[in-house]
Design a protein around this motif. Sequence first.
Motif, PDB file in Angstrom:
ATOM      1  N   PRO A   9       1.028  -1.420  -0.129  1.00 28.98           N
ATOM      2  CA  PRO A   9       0.434  -0.234  -0.334  1.00 28.98           C
ATOM      3  C   PRO A   9       0.743   1.382  -0.200  1.00 28.98           C
ATOM      4  O   PRO A   9       1.766   1.516   0.467  1.00 28.98           O
ATOM      5  N   HIS A  11       0.260   5.196   0.972  1.00 27.53           N
ATOM      6  CA  HIS A  11      -0.236   6.460   1.837  1.00 27.53           C
ATOM      7  C   HIS A  11      -0.400   7.359   1.537  1.00 27.53           C
ATOM      8  O   HIS A  11       0.742   7.920   3.070  1.00 27.53           O
ATOM      9  N   ASP A  18      -4.315   0.916  -3.083  1.00 33.32           N
ATOM     10  CA  ASP A  18      -4.464  -0.283  -1.124  1.00 33.32           C
ATOM     11  C   ASP A  18      -6.153  -0.202  -2.274  1.00 33.32           C
ATOM     12  O   ASP A  18      -6.487  -0.110  -2.978  1.00 33.32           O
TER      13      ASP A  18
END
Length: 159
Positions: A9, A11, A18
């Motif tokens: 993922p 972020h 994700d």
Amino acid sequence: MSHEEPDAPVHQPTLWQDDGWTARVIKNEDDDGWAVSMTQDGQAEPALVGPWTMGRDKKNPKPLDAPAFFTLVKTASEVLRRHEQQRHAALHREIELDTAQGRMRVTLDITPDDDHPSAVLSAFDDGGQTLARFTVPPDFRLTRGTAAGWIEGGLRRPG
């Protein structure tokens, strides 16, 4: 030395990757604001592009966060689901009729193709047994009237 997994993922304030989706905050081409695009992994085009909130400074975009990302995933997934339902409805027609032989179902399934589009007209009895199946032009109009006429005519090749 760290090696990130390719599907790990991401972020970041303007990029989240994700759960099979990528959210990217982009400059809105229509005004001074921001937009967010949601693209499903493996797809070239975004499933959803919508306005994005300005940050507190009224200049930069609000950073992406988990609640916003998962709301965007839910919304984009719903857009794709509705699109798939509309596509299915456009390519599949189904009519049920009560006939002298009992309840029958007539379907028309269109296979879109730029070079050789086609369609299959089928009739089924109440138990799901195929009674007839013919290739027809993709612009064949399946209506209650054409279905009833086909059944009354003995389910012979249309046309």
